[in-house]
Design an enzyme around this catalytic site. Structure first.
Site, PDB file in Angstrom:
ATOM      1  N   LYS A  43      32.562  47.557  34.595  1.00 20.40           N
ATOM      2  CA  LYS A  43      33.565  46.527  34.330  1.00 20.40           C
ATOM      3  C   LYS A  43      33.509  45.351  35.290  1.00 20.40           C
ATOM      4  CE  LYS A  43      34.754  47.439  31.215  1.00 20.40           C
ATOM      5  NZ  LYS A  43      33.722  47.457  30.115  1.00 20.40           N
ATOM      6  N   GLY A  45      31.144  43.151  34.997  1.00 21.98           N
ATOM      7  CA  GLY A  45      30.412  42.093  34.295  1.00 21.98           C
ATOM      8  C   GLY A  45      28.935  42.425  34.109  1.00 21.98           C
ATOM      9  N   HIS A 124      24.968  51.542  37.395  1.00 20.07           N
ATOM     10  CA  HIS A 124      26.292  51.598  38.027  1.00 20.07           C
ATOM     11  C   HIS A 124      26.281  52.534  39.247  1.00 20.07           C
ATOM     12  CE1 HIS A 124      27.992  49.657  34.589  1.00 20.07           C
ATOM     13  NE2 HIS A 124      28.072  50.715  33.814  1.00 20.07           N
ATOM     14  N   TYR A 209      31.361  37.956  40.195  1.00 21.23           N
ATOM     15  CA  TYR A 209      31.787  37.588  38.835  1.00 21.23           C
ATOM     16  C   TYR A 209      32.479  36.225  38.890  1.00 21.23           C
ATOM     17  CZ  TYR A 209      34.371  38.088  34.397  1.00 21.23           C
ATOM     18  OH  TYR A 209      34.892  37.897  33.145  1.00 21.23           O
ATOM     19  N   PHE A 245      30.862  33.735  27.481  1.00 22.63           N
ATOM     20  CA  PHE A 245      31.722  34.781  26.926  1.00 22.63           C
ATOM     21  C   PHE A 245      31.853  34.622  25.406  1.00 22.63           C
ATOM     22  CE2 PHE A 245      35.926  36.516  25.823  1.00 22.63           C
ATOM     23  CZ  PHE A 245      35.704  37.836  26.184  1.00 22.63           C
ATOM     24  N   MET A 248      28.640  35.726  23.626  1.00 23.86           N
ATOM     25  CA  MET A 248      28.427  37.175  23.684  1.00 23.86           C
ATOM     26  C   MET A 248      29.451  37.917  22.835  1.00 23.86           C
ATOM     27  SD  MET A 248      27.026  37.949  27.516  1.00 23.86           S
ATOM     28  CE  MET A 248      26.586  39.640  27.097  1.00 23.86           C
TER      29      MET A 248
HETATM   30  P1  A3P Z   1      37.617  41.960  30.956  1.00 30.64           P
HETATM   31  O1  A3P Z   1      37.970  43.331  30.500  1.00 30.64           O
HETATM   32  O2  A3P Z   1      38.415  41.526  32.154  1.00 30.64           O
HETATM   33  O3  A3P Z   1      37.659  40.963  29.851  1.00 30.64           O
HETATM   34  P2  A3P Z   1      30.974  45.334  32.068  1.00 30.64           P
HETATM   35  O4  A3P Z   1      30.027  44.520  31.279  1.00 30.64           O
HETATM   36  O5  A3P Z   1      30.468  45.644  33.458  1.00 30.64           O
HETATM   37  O6  A3P Z   1      31.468  46.506  31.318  1.00 30.64           O
HETATM   38  O7  A3P Z   1      32.238  44.400  32.360  1.00 30.64           O
HETATM   39  C1  A3P Z   1      33.103  44.039  31.329  1.00 30.64           C
HETATM   40  C2  A3P Z   1      33.945  42.841  31.739  1.00 30.64           C
HETATM   41  O8  A3P Z   1      33.099  41.682  31.778  1.00 30.64           O
HETATM   42  C3  A3P Z   1      35.026  42.559  30.727  1.00 30.64           C
HETATM   43  O9  A3P Z   1      36.101  41.981  31.474  1.00 30.64           O
HETATM   44  C4  A3P Z   1      34.342  41.554  29.835  1.00 30.64           C
HETATM   45  O10 A3P Z   1      35.211  40.781  29.044  1.00 30.64           O
HETATM   46  C5  A3P Z   1      33.628  40.706  30.868  1.00 30.64           C
HETATM   47  N1  A3P Z   1      32.521  39.933  30.300  1.00 30.64           N
HETATM   48  C6  A3P Z   1      31.574  40.359  29.437  1.00 30.64           C
HETATM   49  N2  A3P Z   1      30.758  39.365  29.105  1.00 30.64           N
HETATM   50  C7  A3P Z   1      31.192  38.275  29.760  1.00 30.64           C
HETATM   51  C8  A3P Z   1      30.741  36.917  29.815  1.00 30.64           C
HETATM   52  N3  A3P Z   1      29.707  36.506  29.109  1.00 30.64           N
HETATM   53  N4  A3P Z   1      31.411  36.058  30.617  1.00 30.64           N
HETATM   54  C9  A3P Z   1      32.477  36.474  31.325  1.00 30.64           C
HETATM   55  N5  A3P Z   1      32.954  37.741  31.317  1.00 30.64           N
HETATM   56  C10 A3P Z   1      32.315  38.634  30.554  1.00 30.64           C
END
Ligand code: A3P
Length: 308
Positions: A43, A45, A124, A209, A245, A248
């Site tokens: 989580k 990013g 991770h 992040y 974001f 994606m």
């Molecule tokens: P939130 O739950 O705060 O929105 P991981 O990829 O390590 O599982 O992390 C997930 C987090 O990264 C989520 O945060 C997700 O929305 C965010 N995230 C994924 N892609 C992103 C992007 N392109 N830009 C910014 N945040 C992103």
């Protein structure tokens, strides 16, 4: 709950994502000096950075033509989201189709040893649980860090949104689990303090992040430079655009199937303010300060505090 997780070397992991066999098999991974390693706690990013790195590698390969499948422009579009974990199913485990979990990289061990360079390996894990060859090979490691409060917030929503992880009735329940090492992949503070020991190594680059969110162009530029991947202005813009974001999230059904919206939730900074109470805020500040031994909070490039 217990059925969903298993413990390996004192850390919980989801049974659907990996197994003790995977950990044992991982020891035989032969890292290469040109491997691109992304280390990040869940989580923080990791999917975002995974996208950036996959695209950078595609550009690198296209330029150096060091792969039989040197890619045409339209093929760049089709480049697998996480290079190592893209095959869907693998021998002996038909049930398991979570292709995008970073740890799933290691499920493809046999395949990984055959994959052409440059490989993107996302993990991770704590440094001590990674194959030794990663450190011996001098492969470069990008260490991704996110404000622990936003990590916890994201993790809480994720746990409740994905059936393979334990869910929590309340945020308070999750907070206690997060602070007492009861969540999968272990304690984020332990993760930080273990990885802190590596931040001064010349093979390690740290990115937060928050800084990437603030200035993605600069972030991608620095990442590419660190891994020795020259980029034209147009390529840089394209990597930034494809990893935004919005892009994606739009593409998430294709990359993450039914769980797309869970992986791409808000994608912002400071959502923790919607969940934390004063006491939780103080507890987390204290835990963070105790564990960020080498990197002081001031150096972390994110404001982990903030007003509730
Ligand atoms: P939130 O739950 O705060 O929105 P991981 O990829 O390590 O599982 O992390 C997930 C987090 O990264 C989520 O945060 C997700 O929305 C965010 N995230 C994924 N892609 C992103 C992007 N392109 N830009 C910014 N945040 C992103």
């Amino acid at each position: 709950r217990d059925e969903l997780l298993f413990s390996y070397k004192g850390i919980l992991y989801p049974v659907t994502f990996c197994s003790a066999e995977v950990f044992r098999a991982m020891e035989s991974l032969e890292a290469r000096s040109d491997d691109i390693i992304l280390a990040g706690y869940p989580k923080s990013g990791t999917n975002w950075l995974g996208q950036i790195l996959s695209d950078l590698v595609a550009i690198f390969e296209k330029k150096t033509q060091n792969k039989e499948s040197s890619m045409k422009d339209e093929e760049l579009e089709e480049f697998p989201y996480l290079e190592i974990g893209d095959t869907g199913k693998y021998e002996g485990d038909e049930k398991n189709t979570c292709t995008n979990c970073p740890l799933s990289s290691f499920r493809f061990l046999k395949r990984m040893n055959k994959l052409p360079s440059r490989r993107v390996i996302v993990t991770h894990l704590l440094p001590e649980n990674l194959p030794r060859s990663i450190f011996k090979s001098k492969a470069k490691i990008l260490l991704l860090i996110r404000n622990p409060k936003d990590v916890a917030t994201s993790f809480y929503h994720f746990s409740n949104g994905i059936s393979t992880l334990p869910s929590y009735e309340t945020w308070d329940d999750f907070f206690v689990a997060f602070m007492t090492k009861k969540v999968p992949w272990g304690c984020y503070f332990e993760y930080l303090s273990k990885w802190n020991k590596y931040v001064d190594d010349e093979n390690v680059m740290t990115i937060t992040y928050e800084e990437l969110k603030e200035n993605p162009v600069l972030g991608v530029k620095n990442i590419a430079a660190f891994f020795g991947i020259p980029l034209t202005e147009k390529e840089l813009q394209s990597v930034v655009e494809r990893s935004s974001f919005q892009s994606m999230k739009k593409n998430s059904q294709k990359t993450h199937g039914a769980f797309g919206s869970v992986f791409f939730r808000k994608g912002g900074v400071s959502d923790w303010k919607n969940l934390f109470n004063e006491d939780q805020n103080e507890k987390m500040d204290k835990a963070y300060e105790e564990h960020s031994d080498k990197i002081t909070p001031e150096d972390m490039l994110f404001s982990y505090r903030g007003i509730l």
